[in-house]
Scaffold this motif. Structure first.
Motif, PDB file in Angstrom:
ATOM      1  N   TYR A 237       3.099  -2.213  -2.230  1.00 19.71           N
ATOM      2  CA  TYR A 237       3.827  -0.944  -2.075  1.00 19.71           C
ATOM      3  C   TYR A 237       5.299  -1.172  -2.408  1.00 19.71           C
ATOM      4  O   TYR A 237       5.901  -2.167  -1.972  1.00 19.71           O
ATOM      5  CB  TYR A 237       3.694  -0.427  -0.644  1.00 19.71           C
ATOM      6  CG  TYR A 237       4.819   0.488  -0.199  1.00 19.71           C
ATOM      7  CD1 TYR A 237       4.929   1.780  -0.699  1.00 19.71           C
ATOM      8  CD2 TYR A 237       5.781   0.051   0.715  1.00 19.71           C
ATOM      9  CE1 TYR A 237       5.971   2.618  -0.289  1.00 19.71           C
ATOM     10  CE2 TYR A 237       6.813   0.881   1.124  1.00 19.71           C
ATOM     11  CZ  TYR A 237       6.901   2.160   0.622  1.00 19.71           C
ATOM     12  OH  TYR A 237       7.931   2.984   1.013  1.00 19.71           O
ATOM     13  N   HIS A 238       5.879  -0.262  -3.187  1.00 22.57           N
ATOM     14  CA  HIS A 238       7.291  -0.347  -3.534  1.00 22.57           C
ATOM     15  C   HIS A 238       7.791   1.064  -3.824  1.00 22.57           C
ATOM     16  O   HIS A 238       6.994   2.003  -3.945  1.00 22.57           O
ATOM     17  CB  HIS A 238       7.495  -1.237  -4.775  1.00 22.57           C
ATOM     18  CG  HIS A 238       8.706  -2.115  -4.716  1.00 22.57           C
ATOM     19  ND1 HIS A 238       8.657  -3.485  -4.798  1.00 22.57           N
ATOM     20  CD2 HIS A 238      10.037  -1.816  -4.563  1.00 22.57           C
ATOM     21  CE1 HIS A 238       9.874  -4.000  -4.720  1.00 22.57           C
ATOM     22  NE2 HIS A 238      10.734  -2.993  -4.579  1.00 22.57           N
ATOM     23  N   THR A 239       9.117   1.234  -3.925  1.00 20.20           N
ATOM     24  CA  THR A 239       9.681   2.508  -4.377  1.00 20.20           C
ATOM     25  C   THR A 239      10.488   2.273  -5.640  1.00 20.20           C
ATOM     26  O   THR A 239      11.131   1.222  -5.810  1.00 20.20           O
ATOM     27  CB  THR A 239      10.590   3.151  -3.308  1.00 20.20           C
ATOM     28  OG1 THR A 239      11.743   2.328  -3.105  1.00 20.20           O
ATOM     29  CG2 THR A 239       9.844   3.334  -1.999  1.00 20.20           C
ATOM     30  N   ASN A 240      10.477   3.273  -6.509  1.00 21.66           N
ATOM     31  CA  ASN A 240      11.208   3.167  -7.765  1.00 21.66           C
ATOM     32  C   ASN A 240      12.713   3.226  -7.541  1.00 21.66           C
ATOM     33  O   ASN A 240      13.497   2.769  -8.390  1.00 21.66           O
ATOM     34  CB  ASN A 240      10.773   4.297  -8.703  1.00 21.66           C
ATOM     35  CG  ASN A 240      11.199   4.055 -10.140  1.00 21.66           C
ATOM     36  OD1 ASN A 240      10.965   2.985 -10.683  1.00 21.66           O
ATOM     37  ND2 ASN A 240      11.831   5.056 -10.746  1.00 21.66           N
ATOM     38  N   ALA A 241      13.131   3.774  -6.412  1.00 21.14           N
ATOM     39  CA  ALA A 241      14.561   3.939  -6.128  1.00 21.14           C
ATOM     40  C   ALA A 241      15.168   2.729  -5.415  1.00 21.14           C
ATOM     41  O   ALA A 241      16.362   2.739  -5.104  1.00 21.14           O
ATOM     42  CB  ALA A 241      14.767   5.196  -5.276  1.00 21.14           C
ATOM     43  N   ASP A 242      14.390   1.702  -5.153  1.00 23.28           N
ATOM     44  CA  ASP A 242      14.880   0.511  -4.450  1.00 23.28           C
ATOM     45  C   ASP A 242      15.853  -0.238  -5.355  1.00 23.28           C
ATOM     46  O   ASP A 242      15.474  -0.763  -6.400  1.00 23.28           O
ATOM     47  CB  ASP A 242      13.697  -0.387  -4.080  1.00 23.28           C
ATOM     48  CG  ASP A 242      14.066  -1.528  -3.140  1.00 23.28           C
ATOM     49  OD1 ASP A 242      15.250  -1.900  -3.089  1.00 23.28           O
ATOM     50  OD2 ASP A 242      13.151  -2.043  -2.467  1.00 23.28           O
TER      51      ASP A 242
END
Length: 307
Positions: A237-242
């Motif tokens: 799981y990750h976010t593109n805005a990180d």
């Protein structure tokens, strides 16, 4: 959840996740038992203080003692740049969530930099897996369903354990050290992966390896370079805005898993800063634990629905 909220990079290799949207209920809060990884001073310890003593906090699901069949277990490695540990948001909270799914959870307090460097952290995580295996009968844990779950720098530790494990030493004086340190599955939340790329999280690298790390060691601890067909199935799981630990870390690891033929599932959400934990502060991000539960069921690590 609309397409404008979730970036359409939901990729799977080797698994077809089940459709399951039920959010498990929160378990009753508990005070976990704390156990030391080693009964005596830990190998490489520089003292006998709390910071020198790696431990596991044991979180048991409701009615675990009444279970008629062995259940899955997960060892959680909180993040904190290898300098601190987010023991609540990335330790207790996911442990209680896993309990609600009917899994045993252990929160790992591993030793930190700059006081400790590699391979101390890896040794602590490997010992945790061996210890849970050794005591599986007491906790009614299935020996083939012991996973590792890491956040941020803890995700780097989880990926390192997933790619640099051993089957144990048959001649070890300590019977725990005769057991395998390979996790049966891994969960990585916004993990640090590479220690050599432009998108490397430099704080984690320095705290783990010191101010002047050896280049060959940094490459060996870049987990995307160490994946093989024996690496365990993995959920990411990750976010593109990180912007703290860019999603390139997870992308590189997923592609390495895919190339090696390892079953993996990867979810990238459009919004969300680094360190979201279970994402409960955001209606969109709050869906990712349910996606994880779906994957655990589809992969066979959760054998049946929680009553």
């Amino acid at each position: 959840m609309g397409a404008s909220t979730l970036l359409a990079i939901v990729v799977a290799a080797g698994l077809a996740p089940a459709i399951q949207s039920r959010q498990p209920s929160s378990p009753v809060a508990q005070t976990p038992e704390i156990i030391r990884l080693w009964a005596d001073r830990a190998p490489g310890a520089l003292g006998d203080q709390d910071e020198d003593t790696p431990t596991l906090a044991v979180y048991l699901p409701p009615r675990a003692a009444d279970a008629t069949a062995p259940i899955a277990a997960v060892i959680i490695a909180p993040g904190g740049s290898y300098r601190a540990l987010a023991m609540d948001k990335e330790g207790r909270a996911p442990a209680e969530y896993l309990n609600s799914l009917g899994m045993v959870a252990f929160v790992l307090k591993y030793r930190l930099g700059p006081r400790y460097h590699h391979p101390i952290q890896l040794g602590d995580a490997q010992r945790a897996i061996r210890l849970v295996r050794a005591r599986a009968g007491a906790w009614r844990i299935a020996l083939d369903r012991i996973g590792i779950f890491g956040f941020s720098a803890g995700g780097h530790l989880a990926s390192t354990v997933s790619t640099q494990f051993d089957s144990g030493r048959a001649d070890a004086a300590d019977p725990i050290d005769r057991l395998s340190s390979r996790p049966d599955f891994a969960v990585l939340a916004y993990p640090v992966i590479s220690l050599t790329e432009s998108w490397t999280h430099q704080g984690s690298k320095t705290n783990l390896l010191g101010e002047a790390p050896d280049a060959a060691l940094a490459r060996r601890l870049s987990s995307e370079t160490q994946v093989t067909s024996a690496t365990p199935p993995t959920f990411i799981y990750h976010t593109n805005a990180d912007t703290v630990v860019p999603v390139e870390n997870s992308v590189a690891y997923f592609l390495a898993l895919r190339k090696a033929g390892v079953a993996a599932e990867f979810h990238v959400f459009k919004d969300g800063a680094h360190g979201t934990g279970l994402g409960q502060q955001d209606p969109a991000l709050a869906e990712w634990p349910t996606l994880l539960a779906n994957w655990l069921r589809a992969s066979g690590f959760l054998k049946k629905e929680t009553p």
